[in-house]
Scaffold this active site. Structure first.
Site, mmCIF file in Angstrom:
data_model
loop_
_atom_site.group_PDB
_atom_site.id
_atom_site.type_symbol
_atom_site.label_atom_id
_atom_site.label_comp_id
_atom_site.label_asym_id
_atom_site.label_seq_id
_atom_site.Cartn_x
_atom_site.Cartn_y
_atom_site.Cartn_z
ATOM 1 N N LYS A 74 0.827 -1.199 0.000
ATOM 2 C CA LYS A 74 0.000 0.000 0.000
ATOM 3 C C LYS A 74 0.872 1.263 0.000
ATOM 4 O O LYS A 74 2.028 1.223 0.436
ATOM 5 C CB LYS A 74 -0.889 -0.062 1.245
ATOM 6 C CG LYS A 74 -1.949 1.003 1.400
ATOM 7 C CD LYS A 74 -2.776 0.667 2.646
ATOM 8 C CE LYS A 74 -3.792 1.717 2.992
ATOM 9 N NZ LYS A 74 -4.599 1.305 4.177
ATOM 10 N N SER A 149 -9.338 1.981 3.107
ATOM 11 C CA SER A 149 -8.358 2.696 2.305
ATOM 12 C C SER A 149 -7.472 1.794 1.461
ATOM 13 O O SER A 149 -6.754 2.275 0.573
ATOM 14 C CB SER A 149 -7.466 3.534 3.232
ATOM 15 O OG SER A 149 -6.805 2.713 4.188
ATOM 16 N N SER A 173 -10.405 -0.807 6.838
ATOM 17 C CA SER A 173 -9.705 -0.518 5.588
ATOM 18 C C SER A 173 -9.089 -1.724 4.899
ATOM 19 O O SER A 173 -8.642 -1.614 3.765
ATOM 20 C CB SER A 173 -8.613 0.532 5.828
ATOM 21 O OG SER A 173 -9.188 1.784 6.091
#
Length: 483
Positions: A74, A149, A173
């Site tokens: 990420k 996210s 997330s």
């Protein structure tokens, strides 16, 4: 190896092929490159691949559990020296100063960081539609979102780019992107995956990192590699009694399962999501488990206000340092949602933050006492199916802190509670909407019982059998195996 062959394997299967010398890490790297070229222009899930990482992939597997499989991380600090821009113009050009300790363990276990995936800005919005990289699209329907996210990670795994990808979860997330993209997303117990070198668990204990996967055995094997404290951690969670791979294979019997389909926030639950959740409850009952409707009783408005305080205080504490580091003005570089949270956080005093933490402590006790009477809690992951991109536009002008959390509510009403209380929770790809979109179902266990979550998940996975795709879903429309 052809792309249609590559995408048919989970990480464990690829590792076995590597160990037998039937493929090489270098060949897998070429598959990743080809998959990104095929599907990423439509998805906008992968920000970049790292040429140096791909070029250094060897022609022979390493003597590690995963043997040199390339994966993606990420857009947060994970590996020293790699870009970590948090999906924000404020952090453009920022690079991670240190390896995350859990990542060194995964790397030592044979994973190679081959590139980075999109995130919502600083992980705040539950929509991966960042000011820096734009919207990430859902492989099942390119007009729909991927939540957030860790949305880029979810889209990349679902579309066949990699068998698993790294993400993090501070309010849902990992679990919500997994639900929206038809994947498995585990949020481990607080402290199971260390946040070292910066914290036991980031965001005052709310956040943890882990992986999004396509199979329970990959989830278990990855957790075996990276769990455990680091020297200097302020507390240590009790170690599992056996490996998670072994625990996964112990078929559970006569579990007491609480079923909850009433949103604690009062947000409307999509009827198809409710129906999918009840269908999973019936499946668990068919295994001989006892399922009854029950819910923890706690003060949701007080919990929500405490969540706002903690998130906003964290933003107020950390955004100015990033602005100084990058030589930018917050007012110019932050997107509207994160800037609204930051502004509100600047007015929070120490006493208000301490009271918010006290609310979290009370809620943790209440949820812990509730789960003492059950083995598992079964809920939807999100209250909605994947929404059209732009429905909860985090970059719209005029949004305030309350608006940020109003946007979060449909996705985090069932997930954020367990970031506060620390229990492990997993989203499983067990539902489909009438128009073919994935619906995720969440299981929650008592603190420290990832072993039971994985065993229950494996029981369902085995029941589904060998139907095509992830858990018999088939493949999304945008998929590397189509090229």
């Amino acid at each position: 190896m052809r792309l249609d062959e590559y995408v048919s394997h989970d990480g464990t299967s690829l590792a076995r092929l590597l160990a037998r010398g039937e493929i090489t890490p270098r060949q897998l790297g070429r598959c990743v490159e080809a998959a990104v070229a095929a599907v990423n222009p439509a998805l906008n899930a992968v920000i970049e691949l790292y040429p140096d990482a791909l070029e250094s992939l060897p022609e022979a597997a390493s003597a590690t559990p995963f043997g040199g499989i390339p994966t993606l991380t990420k857009d947060f600090p994970v590996e020293a020296g790699r870009p970590a821009e948090f999906g924000s113009r404020l952090a453009q050009g920022f690079r991670a100063a240190h390896d995350a300790v859990y990542w060194t363990r995964l790397r030592n276990g044979g994973l190679v960081n081959a590139g980075r995936t999109t995130s919502s800005e600083f992980g705040v919005p539950a929509a991966t539609e960042s000011p820096l990289y734009g919207a990430t699209r859902n492989p099942w329907n390119l007009q729909r979102g991927v939540a957030g996210s860790s949305g880029g990670a979810a889209a990349a795994v679902a579309a066949g780019i990699v068998p698993f990808a790294q993400g993090s979860d501070g309010g849902g997330s990992i679990r919500n992107p997994a639900a929206f993209c038809g994947l498995i997303g585990l949020k481990p117990s607080r402290g199971r995956v260390t946040g070292s070198p910066n914290a036991n668990a980031p965001l005052l204990g709310l956040a943890t990192a882990f992986m999004l996967t396509r199979s329970v055995r990959d989830t278990a094997a990855l957790l075996d590699l990276c769990h455990g404290p680091d020297a200097g951690d302020g507390y240590e969670i009790v170690a599992p009694a056996q490996t998670y791979l072994d625990a996964m294979q112990r078929t559970p019997s006569a579990l007491r399962i609480a079923l909850c389909t009433t949103a604690w926030s009062g947000v409307r639950l999509d009827p198809e999501v409710a129906a999918a959740t009840r269908s999973v409850a019936e499946r668990f009952a068919s295994f001989g488990h006892h399922v009854e409707e029950a819910s923890p009783d706690f003060d949701y408005p007080a919990f929500l206000h405490a969540q706002k305080v903690i998130w906003a205080a964290d933003a107020a504490a950390h955004m100015p340092a990033m602005a100084r580091h990058r030589g930018r003005r917050l007012e110019d570089a932050l997107g509207p949602s994160v800037h609204a949270l930051y502004r509100w956080g600047c007015g929070i005093g120490g006493a208000e933050l301490i009271e918010a933490l006290a609310v979290y402590d009370r809620v943790t006790r209440q949820v812990g006492r509730f789960l003492a009477g059950y083995d598992l809690l079964l809920t939807p992951t999100s209250a909605i199916a994947p929404e059209p991109i732009g429905t909860f536009d985090p970059n719209r002008a005029g949004i305030d802190a309350d608006g940020v959390f109003d946007d979060l509510a449909p996705k985090e009403t069932f997930t954020a509670l367990f970031n506060a209380t620390g229990q492990p929770a997993i989203s499983l790809p067990l539902g489909r909407s009438g128009d073919g979109l994935p619906i995720g179902i969440q299981l929650v266990a008592r603190f420290g019982r990832e072993d039971l979550l994985l065993a229950a998940a494996r029981q369902i996975e085995e029941d589904i059998g060998e139907a095509p795709g992830i858990w018999g879903q088939g493949h999304p429309a945008t998929h590397a195996g189509n090229f």
